[in-house]
Design a protein around this motif. Structure first.
Motif, PDB file in Angstrom:
ATOM      1  N   GLY A   1       0.791  -1.221   0.000  1.00  0.00           N
ATOM      2  CA  GLY A   1       0.000   0.000   0.000  1.00  0.00           C
ATOM      3  C   GLY A   1       0.824   1.272   0.000  1.00  0.00           C
ATOM      4  N   VAL A   2       2.142   1.134   0.175  1.00  0.00           N
ATOM      5  CA  VAL A   2       3.014   2.311   0.227  1.00  0.00           C
ATOM      6  C   VAL A   2       3.304   2.809  -1.186  1.00  0.00           C
ATOM      7  N   ASN A   3       3.159   4.111  -1.384  1.00  0.00           N
ATOM      8  CA  ASN A   3       3.486   4.748  -2.655  1.00  0.00           C
ATOM      9  C   ASN A   3       5.002   4.923  -2.707  1.00  0.00           C
ATOM     10  N   TRP A   4       5.668   4.226  -3.636  1.00  0.00           N
ATOM     11  CA  TRP A   4       7.134   4.206  -3.741  1.00  0.00           C
ATOM     12  C   TRP A   4       7.566   4.993  -4.969  1.00  0.00           C
ATOM     13  N   TRP A   5       8.563   5.868  -4.801  1.00  0.00           N
ATOM     14  CA  TRP A   5       9.108   6.600  -5.948  1.00  0.00           C
ATOM     15  C   TRP A   5      10.625   6.680  -5.809  1.00  0.00           C
ATOM     16  N   CYS A   6      11.304   6.151  -6.810  1.00  0.00           N
ATOM     17  CA  CYS A   6      12.770   6.224  -6.865  1.00  0.00           C
ATOM     18  C   CYS A   6      13.150   6.754  -8.242  1.00  0.00           C
ATOM     19  N   PRO A   7      13.195   8.081  -8.389  1.00  0.00           N
ATOM     20  CA  PRO A   7      13.447   8.670  -9.709  1.00  0.00           C
ATOM     21  C   PRO A   7      14.926   8.658 -10.088  1.00  0.00           C
ATOM     22  N   GLN A   8      15.176   8.694 -11.388  1.00  0.00           N
ATOM     23  CA  GLN A   8      16.541   8.942 -11.873  1.00  0.00           C
ATOM     24  C   GLN A   8      16.797  10.438 -11.706  1.00  0.00           C
ATOM     25  N   LEU A   9      17.765  10.779 -10.868  1.00  0.00           N
ATOM     26  CA  LEU A   9      18.024  12.190 -10.584  1.00  0.00           C
ATOM     27  C   LEU A   9      18.872  12.818 -11.680  1.00  0.00           C
ATOM     28  N   PRO A  10      18.524  14.020 -12.114  1.00  0.00           N
ATOM     29  CA  PRO A  10      19.344  14.717 -13.113  1.00  0.00           C
ATOM     30  C   PRO A  10      20.657  15.167 -12.489  1.00  0.00           C
ATOM     31  N   PRO A  11      21.694  15.410 -13.297  1.00  0.00           N
ATOM     32  CA  PRO A  11      22.988  15.840 -12.757  1.00  0.00           C
ATOM     33  C   PRO A  11      22.922  17.183 -12.026  1.00  0.00           C
ATOM     34  N   SER A  12      22.040  18.062 -12.467  1.00  0.00           N
ATOM     35  CA  SER A  12      21.928  19.385 -11.842  1.00  0.00           C
ATOM     36  C   SER A  12      21.222  19.279 -10.499  1.00  0.00           C
ATOM     37  N   PRO A  13      21.873  19.677  -9.402  1.00  0.00           N
ATOM     38  CA  PRO A  13      21.209  19.644  -8.099  1.00  0.00           C
ATOM     39  C   PRO A  13      19.943  20.498  -8.063  1.00  0.00           C
ATOM     40  N   ARG A  14      19.973  21.659  -8.708  1.00  0.00           N
ATOM     41  CA  ARG A  14      18.782  22.500  -8.722  1.00  0.00           C
ATOM     42  C   ARG A  14      17.626  21.806  -9.450  1.00  0.00           C
ATOM     43  N   ALA A  15      17.945  21.190 -10.582  1.00  0.00           N
ATOM     44  CA  ALA A  15      16.917  20.471 -11.335  1.00  0.00           C
ATOM     45  C   ALA A  15      16.395  19.282 -10.536  1.00  0.00           C
ATOM     46  N   ALA A  16      17.293  18.600  -9.825  1.00  0.00           N
ATOM     47  CA  ALA A  16      16.873  17.472  -8.993  1.00  0.00           C
ATOM     48  C   ALA A  16      15.918  17.943  -7.907  1.00  0.00           C
ATOM     49  N   ALA A  17      16.263  19.045  -7.241  1.00  0.00           N
ATOM     50  CA  ALA A  17      15.420  19.571  -6.166  1.00  0.00           C
ATOM     51  C   ALA A  17      14.046  19.967  -6.700  1.00  0.00           C
ATOM     52  N   GLU A  18      14.016  20.624  -7.843  1.00  0.00           N
ATOM     53  CA  GLU A  18      12.750  21.040  -8.434  1.00  0.00           C
ATOM     54  C   GLU A  18      11.896  19.831  -8.798  1.00  0.00           C
ATOM     55  N   MET A  19      12.538  18.793  -9.348  1.00  0.00           N
ATOM     56  CA  MET A  19      11.816  17.584  -9.722  1.00  0.00           C
ATOM     57  C   MET A  19      11.219  16.903  -8.491  1.00  0.00           C
ATOM     58  N   LEU A  20      11.984  16.849  -7.402  1.00  0.00           N
ATOM     59  CA  LEU A  20      11.499  16.178  -6.190  1.00  0.00           C
ATOM     60  C   LEU A  20      10.315  16.922  -5.579  1.00  0.00           C
TER      61      LEU A  20
END
Length: 194
Positions: free
Chosen positions: A34-53
């Motif tokens: 029942g747990v919603n699991w998300w393990c995304p491929q993170l982009p190299p840019s930390p800012r882009a990663a933060a925005e995506m998360l």
């Protein structure tokens, strides 16, 4: 609190195909469907990663969200936990990535598929600095797994960075936490997986 939404963040040059990510995903699917699991491929840019998360978890219920992060993903997990005020599990977390990753500026390959290449740009160092939460007190409970045998990061820096955390200080071990499977039950208890 029961965790209903779980985010897993991989490390530098890693991916959702890492051994720990796959083991945790399999555990959640088998034991906590029942747990919603998300393990995304993170982009190299930390800012882009933060925005995506932030965008990808915008609809998640704050009271029952948690995050797990490994290495650089642990650094991101500490930042995410501050944003969402949620519990975090940190696996040999990077403490000073802006310092440590400067020597990796340039072309890089992914661990799990050397055919996948990306470029780590100089401006990413400032982006990492902007996400640094070292000076802030923990926003929610933390559990840190720290291996004294980590060949990449200094366990003393990790230990000093998380004074408020529950700490599993492992004698020996390695950066990859090759014995990760045996720690999954403790993570499940800490996060009260639903």
């Amino acid at each position: 609190m029961t965790t209903t939404h779980l985010l897993y963040l991989h490390g530098f040059r890693s991916s959702p195909q890492s051994a720990k990510a796959r083991q945790m995903a399999a555990h959640v699917a088998a034991q906590h469907p029942g747990v919603n699991w998300w393990c995304p491929q993170l982009p190299p840019s930390p800012r882009a990663a933060a925005e995506m998360l932030l965008a990808g978890t915008a609809a998640w219920p704050q009271a029952t969200t948690a995050v797990i992060g490994s290495s650089l993903g642990g650094f991101y997990a500490s930042w995410f936990a501050q944003q969402r005020r949620c519990p975090s599990v940190l696996l040999n977390p990077a403490v000073f990535p802006a310092r440590d990753l400067e020597k990796y500026i340039g072309a890089q390959t992914a661990w799990h598929d050397p055919a996948l290449q990306f470029f780590f740009k100089p401006e990413y160092i400032a982006e990492l600095q902007a996400l640094d939460t070292n000076a802030l007190p923990a926003a929610a409970p933390e559990l840190a797994f720290i291996a004294k045998g980590d060949e990449v990061l200094d366990w003393r820096e990790m230990l000093a960075r998380y004074p408020q955390a529950q700490v599993a200080l492992l004698e020996g071990g390695d950066h990859a936490l090759s014995d990760f499977a045996q720690h999954i039950p403790r993570i499940g208890r800490f996060l009260a997986l639903g």
